[in-house]
Write a protein that holds these residues in place. Structure first.
Motif, PDB file in Angstrom:
ATOM      1  N   ALA A  12       0.836  -1.200   0.000  1.00 31.36           N
ATOM      2  CA  ALA A  12       0.000   0.000   0.000  1.00 31.36           C
ATOM      3  C   ALA A  12       0.868   1.246   0.000  1.00 31.36           C
ATOM      4  O   ALA A  12       1.997   1.236   0.473  1.00 31.36           O
ATOM      5  CB  ALA A  12      -0.893  -0.006   1.240  1.00 31.36           C
ATOM      6  N   GLY A  13       0.321   2.327  -0.557  1.00 37.90           N
ATOM      7  CA  GLY A  13       1.026   3.606  -0.532  1.00 37.90           C
ATOM      8  C   GLY A  13       0.954   4.329  -1.853  1.00 37.90           C
ATOM      9  O   GLY A  13       0.569   3.758  -2.879  1.00 37.90           O
ATOM     10  N   THR A  14       1.332   5.590  -1.845  1.00 41.63           N
ATOM     11  CA  THR A  14       1.259   6.394  -3.071  1.00 41.63           C
ATOM     12  C   THR A  14       2.306   5.975  -4.085  1.00 41.63           C
ATOM     13  O   THR A  14       2.058   6.016  -5.286  1.00 41.63           O
ATOM     14  CB  THR A  14       1.418   7.889  -2.737  1.00 41.63           C
ATOM     15  N   THR A  15       3.468   5.572  -3.635  1.00 38.55           N
ATOM     16  CA  THR A  15       4.508   5.123  -4.567  1.00 38.55           C
ATOM     17  C   THR A  15       4.093   3.833  -5.252  1.00 38.55           C
ATOM     18  O   THR A  15       4.317   3.657  -6.453  1.00 38.55           O
ATOM     19  CB  THR A  15       5.841   4.920  -3.827  1.00 38.55           C
ATOM     20  N   THR A  16       3.467   2.948  -4.508  1.00 39.98           N
ATOM     21  CA  THR A  16       3.049   1.680  -5.103  1.00 39.98           C
ATOM     22  C   THR A  16       1.919   1.868  -6.105  1.00 39.98           C
ATOM     23  O   THR A  16       1.799   1.083  -7.048  1.00 39.98           O
ATOM     24  CB  THR A  16       2.632   0.668  -4.021  1.00 39.98           C
ATOM     25  N   ILE A  17       1.115   2.899  -5.934  1.00 36.71           N
ATOM     26  CA  ILE A  17       0.083   3.207  -6.939  1.00 36.71           C
ATOM     27  C   ILE A  17       0.759   3.588  -8.251  1.00 36.71           C
ATOM     28  O   ILE A  17       0.328   3.180  -9.335  1.00 36.71           O
ATOM     29  CB  ILE A  17      -0.866   4.317  -6.442  1.00 36.71           C
ATOM     30  N   GLN A  18       1.836   4.349  -8.164  1.00 34.26           N
ATOM     31  CA  GLN A  18       2.580   4.718  -9.364  1.00 34.26           C
ATOM     32  C   GLN A  18       3.215   3.488 -10.015  1.00 34.26           C
ATOM     33  O   GLN A  18       3.248   3.364 -11.234  1.00 34.26           O
ATOM     34  CB  GLN A  18       3.652   5.768  -9.036  1.00 34.26           C
ATOM     35  N   VAL A  19       3.702   2.559  -9.198  1.00 34.15           N
ATOM     36  CA  VAL A  19       4.246   1.307  -9.726  1.00 34.15           C
ATOM     37  C   VAL A  19       3.150   0.538 -10.452  1.00 34.15           C
ATOM     38  O   VAL A  19       3.362   0.020 -11.549  1.00 34.15           O
ATOM     39  CB  VAL A  19       4.861   0.457  -8.596  1.00 34.15           C
ATOM     40  N   ALA A  20       1.962   0.480  -9.845  1.00 31.79           N
ATOM     41  CA  ALA A  20       0.835  -0.216 -10.474  1.00 31.79           C
ATOM     42  C   ALA A  20       0.490   0.431 -11.811  1.00 31.79           C
ATOM     43  O   ALA A  20       0.234  -0.276 -12.793  1.00 31.79           O
ATOM     44  CB  ALA A  20      -0.377  -0.197  -9.539  1.00 31.79           C
ATOM     45  N   ARG A  21       0.507   1.742 -11.865  1.00 34.71           N
ATOM     46  CA  ARG A  21       0.218   2.437 -13.130  1.00 34.71           C
ATOM     47  C   ARG A  21       1.237   2.076 -14.194  1.00 34.71           C
ATOM     48  O   ARG A  21       0.900   1.962 -15.370  1.00 34.71           O
ATOM     49  CB  ARG A  21       0.188   3.942 -12.901  1.00 34.71           C
ATOM     50  N   SER A  22       2.485   1.897 -13.785  1.00 34.38           N
ATOM     51  CA  SER A  22       3.518   1.554 -14.763  1.00 34.38           C
ATOM     52  C   SER A  22       3.376   0.119 -15.272  1.00 34.38           C
ATOM     53  O   SER A  22       3.918  -0.224 -16.312  1.00 34.38           O
ATOM     54  CB  SER A  22       4.915   1.759 -14.165  1.00 34.38           C
ATOM     55  N   LEU A  23       2.645  -0.719 -14.545  1.00 36.73           N
ATOM     56  CA  LEU A  23       2.457  -2.113 -14.952  1.00 36.73           C
ATOM     57  C   LEU A  23       1.200  -2.329 -15.784  1.00 36.73           C
ATOM     58  O   LEU A  23       0.976  -3.428 -16.291  1.00 36.73           O
ATOM     59  CB  LEU A  23       2.392  -3.007 -13.718  1.00 36.73           C
ATOM     60  N   ARG A  24       0.386  -1.305 -15.935  1.00 37.47           N
ATOM     61  CA  ARG A  24      -0.908  -1.477 -16.611  1.00 37.47           C
ATOM     62  C   ARG A  24      -0.786  -2.012 -18.037  1.00 37.47           C
ATOM     63  O   ARG A  24      -1.674  -2.696 -18.513  1.00 37.47           O
ATOM     64  CB  ARG A  24      -1.671  -0.157 -16.647  1.00 37.47           C
ATOM     65  N   HIS A  25       0.284  -1.709 -18.717  1.00 37.28           N
ATOM     66  CA  HIS A  25       0.397  -2.110 -20.116  1.00 37.28           C
ATOM     67  C   HIS A  25       1.172  -3.406 -20.308  1.00 37.28           C
ATOM     68  O   HIS A  25       1.401  -3.821 -21.431  1.00 37.28           O
ATOM     69  CB  HIS A  25       1.041  -0.981 -20.917  1.00 37.28           C
ATOM     70  N   ARG A  26       1.540  -4.042 -19.211  1.00 38.90           N
ATOM     71  CA  ARG A  26       2.233  -5.336 -19.292  1.00 38.90           C
ATOM     72  C   ARG A  26       1.222  -6.437 -19.566  1.00 38.90           C
ATOM     73  O   ARG A  26       0.035  -6.306 -19.283  1.00 38.90           O
ATOM     74  CB  ARG A  26       2.959  -5.637 -17.978  1.00 38.90           C
ATOM     75  N   LYS A  27       1.698  -7.550 -20.077  1.00 37.70           N
ATOM     76  CA  LYS A  27       0.823  -8.683 -20.375  1.00 37.70           C
ATOM     77  C   LYS A  27       1.172  -9.876 -19.495  1.00 37.70           C
ATOM     78  O   LYS A  27       2.308 -10.055 -19.097  1.00 37.70           O
ATOM     79  CB  LYS A  27       0.961  -9.085 -21.835  1.00 37.70           C
ATOM     80  N   HIS A  28       0.167 -10.662 -19.217  1.00 42.00           N
ATOM     81  CA  HIS A  28       0.300 -11.936 -18.504  1.00 42.00           C
ATOM     82  C   HIS A  28       0.988 -11.771 -17.146  1.00 42.00           C
ATOM     83  O   HIS A  28       1.948 -12.462 -16.834  1.00 42.00           O
ATOM     84  CB  HIS A  28       1.053 -12.956 -19.354  1.00 42.00           C
ATOM     85  N   LEU A  29       0.460 -10.870 -16.330  1.00 36.69           N
ATOM     86  CA  LEU A  29       0.968 -10.682 -14.973  1.00 36.69           C
ATOM     87  C   LEU A  29      -0.108 -11.051 -13.968  1.00 36.69           C
ATOM     88  O   LEU A  29      -1.302 -10.907 -14.229  1.00 36.69           O
ATOM     89  CB  LEU A  29       1.365  -9.230 -14.724  1.00 36.69           C
ATOM     90  N   THR A  30       0.326 -11.511 -12.819  1.00 36.30           N
ATOM     91  CA  THR A  30      -0.562 -11.713 -11.681  1.00 36.30           C
ATOM     92  C   THR A  30      -0.092 -10.767 -10.593  1.00 36.30           C
ATOM     93  O   THR A  30       1.082 -10.800 -10.211  1.00 36.30           O
ATOM     94  CB  THR A  30      -0.506 -13.164 -11.177  1.00 36.30           C
ATOM     95  N   ILE A  31      -0.999  -9.917 -10.115  1.00 30.69           N
ATOM     96  CA  ILE A  31      -0.673  -8.941  -9.083  1.00 30.69           C
ATOM     97  C   ILE A  31      -1.380  -9.342  -7.796  1.00 30.69           C
ATOM     98  O   ILE A  31      -2.573  -9.636  -7.797  1.00 30.69           O
ATOM     99  CB  ILE A  31      -1.131  -7.521  -9.493  1.00 30.69           C
ATOM    100  N   ILE A  32      -0.653  -9.335  -6.693  1.00 29.63           N
ATOM    101  CA  ILE A  32      -1.224  -9.583  -5.375  1.00 29.63           C
ATOM    102  C   ILE A  32      -1.029  -8.307  -4.568  1.00 29.63           C
ATOM    103  O   ILE A  32       0.090  -7.809  -4.458  1.00 29.63           O
ATOM    104  CB  ILE A  32      -0.536 -10.775  -4.684  1.00 29.63           C
TER     105      ILE A  32
END
Length: 82
Positions: A12-32
């Motif tokens: 959790a956190g504001t930095t991790t939200i930015q990390v999540a945004r950077s992963l949006r265009h990746r394919k075949h990922l599982t996020i926990i």
């Protein structure tokens, strides 16, 4: 670097939200994640290319001195718990 098909845990956190945004265009990922905001950032992805696991928990409030209350007025509408 995060490769195709990997499982990534995001806290959790504001930095991790930015990390999540950077992963949006990746394919075949599982996020926990435990962060609802991170899950919402990634929720617009296709379930065929991207899978988000939101880990949620229930806090046992019975051990707390001041317990949260719903202040329900119509208690007779609630099902009986035995």
């Amino acid at each position: 670097m995060i490769a195709v098909g990997e499982i990534v845990s995001i806290g959790a956190g504001t930095t991790t939200i930015q990390v999540a945004r950077s992963l949006r265009h990746r394919k075949h990922l599982t996020i926990i994640t435990t962060d609802l905001n991170v899950a919402m950032e990634l929720s617009h992805r296709s379930v065929y290319n991207f899978f988000v696991n939101l880990i949620a928990g229930l806090v046992a409030y019975t051990l707390r001195e001041k317990k949260p209350s719903l202040h329900l007025r119509d208690r007779h509408l609630l099902p009986a718990v035995l």
